[in-house]
Structure formats: structure tokens, C-alpha cells
Design an enzyme around this catalytic site. Structure first.
Site, mmCIF file in Angstrom:
data_model
loop_
_atom_site.group_PDB
_atom_site.id
_atom_site.type_symbol
_atom_site.label_atom_id
_atom_site.label_comp_id
_atom_site.label_asym_id
_atom_site.label_seq_id
_atom_site.Cartn_x
_atom_site.Cartn_y
_atom_site.Cartn_z
ATOM 1 C CG LEU A 107 -1.640 -1.219 1.429
ATOM 2 C CD1 LEU A 107 -2.666 -1.191 2.524
ATOM 3 C CD2 LEU A 107 -2.702 -1.365 0.118
ATOM 4 C CB SER B 3 8.468 3.009 0.455
ATOM 5 O OG SER B 3 7.733 2.386 -0.533
ATOM 6 C CG ASP C 228 3.848 3.089 -5.296
ATOM 7 O OD1 ASP C 228 2.999 2.727 -5.834
ATOM 8 O OD2 ASP C 228 4.969 2.513 -4.771
#
Ligand code: GLA
Length: 368
Positions: A111, A114, A158
């Protein structure tokens, strides 16, 4: 200066698996859970990072003098330090500071904990030291930090999702143009994120290996990025089986993202759900980034009342699945999936009921 606090959410990838570094399309969303970085400047020449892990405070301390750079440790603190280094490489002056991290985002679940660490850090440092960058530049710097210092050759999905999310919206990202647009998400539909209880480790060889296989497939197909290839080109090529399957996954995923955006636009959630399940099947067969646990979870989810589709989310090789479910059935569906999975695998599943949330730019007042 008073302490500042910056929040960066995790993300869920809805469609478009491993397409980002292939110049493709992704559909994702920010989630409510994330990382909170609080900090202030110091006047003693030190950089001090801390986080709470259960009862224990983990600490990393070093000199703020750029001529004594931090060394990679393989720990969580590599991510904030990678951001620090990337900002310095761009010529920004950053002096001594404290940063304390808190997270309600599970680590290793796919998810993007980082990216949330990176994004919360870059926003905190930008505020503390007066660095002014566009949202996409922030995302690029965080990606570069992860690529160069941490050593994961991830794409930009991300970081963009953590920054650009908007409540009740999915994020459509064109990774070649690095352009973002928002797609309204139907109100009566929601998500479950189900962790399989076996963590994934992106800082391993599998992710970077897939990236190499994709660029080899692109090279043999004569394109710069797999984004430029289509099924017709693939069919008439002489690609070996492995590269053929990797390319088929990426080409299929790009197509599913574009169709998925249309389905969301017309409120056709049933077909959107089918695309998610088809995406998982392609991960399983073509990209080989699923695991028996993720396959089992997806298999159970797709037979659960109220569920419209399910797939692994993020890099794969463990982590979590995302389930598209009608809002009214969400709670019961989550309970059913978890108990069936535990009964059949012996692993404990962790279920999060999840709505599409605001990204860090909105959450921290950078944009409204
Ligand atoms: C991880 C990476 C992203 C992306 C996904 C797979 O989350 O960090 O850049 O490649 O895997 O889509």
C-alpha cells in the site's frame, strides 16, 4: 519555529499493474491511512529521525553537514534520507532538523508505505526550508530518491497517488506524459483491502527483474516503451514465451485502464469489476507476480456476495488484494473473506474497509 506536521497517504492501485515504468496508464487512489511526519529545525547541526514501532522508538541520527552523507542502512530511515539526498542533489540547502514519524499504514502490504514516508518527508522539508516545487516535481524527486538511494527501480505511481489523490475520486495517470486527471468514483461502491498475512519485499530482486524483462520485451518489439506496443504487434513478433507473457500483461493492463475509466464514467461498475478480476488473472499467468495466498484471496472474494471484482494491488509477490464491493455489503463481505481465507490457508487476513481519500497536497493545504 513551531513544529510542523505533514501527512501523506498510502495508495491502492485499482488497474494498471507494473505499467508505470513502461510509460503506460494507471488508475489508483489515495487511501485514508498514511504516514504523519512532524518536525522542526534544530540549531545543533544534527539530523534526527525517529519513529514508534509498538512501544519502541527507533532512532537515526547524523550530521546535517552534507559532506558527511548518511549511509544506507536497509531500515525505514533510508526513505527519508533518500529524499534529503535527492533535494540536496537538486541544489536545495537543508540544515539540521528533527522529524518524528507515525504511521497507521501497514508496512510491506503493498500500500506504498515507502512512498508515504517519502512524500511526508519532502513536504515537511519543503515547508521547513522554504523549498517550492510543483506536485509533479515532488513526485519525481521522491521516485528518484527511491530509485537511486534505496535501489528499487519503481515507477511514479505510488508518489503521484499519495500526492494527487482526491476524496471519492480515482486518479488516472498517464506515466509517459506524467499527467494526472481525476475520475469520479460511484458513491454506492467501495473498496476492501485484504492483506494476505505474508509480507512482500519490494527491495528484493523480483520487482527489478520484472522491469528488466519488460525493457527486454520492448527492445525486441522495437519500441521505446511497452506502452507503444499493441496485441497485433505482439502476435506477429517472435518474442520468446517469457517476454511475450510480460508484454501481454502490460499491453492488457493499459487497455484495461482505458476501458476502466470509460466504465467508471458511465457508471458501469459491474464491467469495471470484471476488468479488475481479469487483471489479476493476467498477473497470475502472464506476469507471475501473484502468490498462492493472493490467488486464494481473489478466488474467495470473487465468490462473495456483493463483490464485483478483485485483484492484487501494487508490486505483488505478497502484500494485499483490493476488492470492489457494493457499499451496503462491504462489512459482511470483509468478514466472510477473512474467515474463509483463515480456514483454508491457516493465515490471518487483515481487512481494511477503505474509501478513496484526499492526497497529501490537499491534506496539507498545498492545493484545495
Ligand atoms: C510498486 C511500485 C510502483 C508500481 C507498482 C506496480 O508499487 O512502487 O511504481 O510499479 O509496484 O504497478
Amino acid at each position: 519555529m513551531d513544529a510542523l506536521c505533514c501527512f501523506a497517504p498510502g495508495r491502492v492501485e485499482l488497474l494498471g499493474n507494473h505499467t508505470d515504468y513502461n510509460g503506460g496508464y494507471v488508475l489508483s487512489a489515495a487511501i485514508p491511512q498514511g504516514v504523519r511526519a512532524s518536525g522542526s529545525k534544530r540549531d545543533d547541526g544534527l539530523i534526527r529521525l525517529s519513529t514508534l514501532l509498538g512501544e519502541e522508538t527507533l532512532l537515526r541520527e547524523g550530521s546535517a553537514d552534507a559532506s558527511y552523507p548518511f549511509v544506507k542502512s536497509g531500515e525505514w530511515s533510508d526513505y527519508p534520507l533518500a529524499v534529503l539526498q535527492a533535494l540536496r542533489d537538486e541544489g536545495h540547502f537543508l540544515d539540521a532538523f528533527d522529524a518524528a514519524y507515525r504511521s497507521d499504514l501497514p508496512f510491506g502490504a503493498g500500500l506504498s508505505s515507502s512512498a508515504a514516508l517519502e512524500v511526508s518527508t519532502i513536504l515537511l522539508l519543503s515547508k521547513l526550508f522554504g523549498v517550492s516545487l510543483s506536485g509533479m516535481d515532488l513526485a519525481r524527486l521522491c521516485r528518484r530518491a527511491e530509485n537511486q538511494f534505496v535501489g528499487v527501480r519503481c515507477g511514479i505511481l505510488d508518489q503521484v497517488s499519495s500526492l494527487f489523490g482526491k476524496r471519492d475520486h480515482a486518479i488516472f495517470l498517464d506515466c509517459l506524459k506524467e499527467e494526472v486527471s481525476l475520475v469520479s468514483f460511484p458513491n454506492d461502491i467501495s473498496l476492501l483491502i485484504v492483506q494476505c498475512g505474508v509480507p512482500h519485499a519490494l527491495v528484493g530482486g523480483e520487482y527489478n527483474a520484472r522491469r528488466l524483462e519488460c525493457s527486454e520485451a520492448a527492445r525486441q518489439l522495437g519500441v521505446n516503451f511497452l506502452r507503444e506496443a499493441d496485441m497485433a504487434l505482439l502476435e506477429e513478433s517472435q518474442l520468446p514465451d517469457l517476454e511475450r507473457r510480460r508484454a501481454a500483461h502490460i499491453i492488457g493492463e493499459n487497455d484495461r485502464v482505458l476501458r476502466g475509466v470509460e466504465f467508471l464514467g458511465s457508471g458501469n461498475v459491474a464491467d469495471f469489476g470484471r476488468l479488475m478480476s481479469a487483471s489479476h488473472e493476467s498477473s497470475r499467468v502472464n506476469f507471475e507476480n501473484s502468490t498462492p495466498e493472493l490467488d486464494l484471496l481473489v478466488g474467495i472474494a470473487t465468490l462473495t456476495p456483493g463483490v464485483l471484482g478483485a485483484r492484487l494491488t501494487g508490486g505483488g509477490f505478497g502484500g494485499a488484494i483490493v476488492v470492489l464491493v457494493s457499499r451496503k455489503d462491504r462489512h459482511e463481505a470483509g468478514n466472510f473473506i477473512a474467515s474463509e481465507y483463515e480456514r483454508r490457508s491457516g493465515h490471518e487476513a487483515h481487512v481494511m474497509e477503505c474509501d478513496l481519500a484526499d492526497g497529501a497536497l490537499i491534506a496539507n493545504g498545498f492545493i484545495s
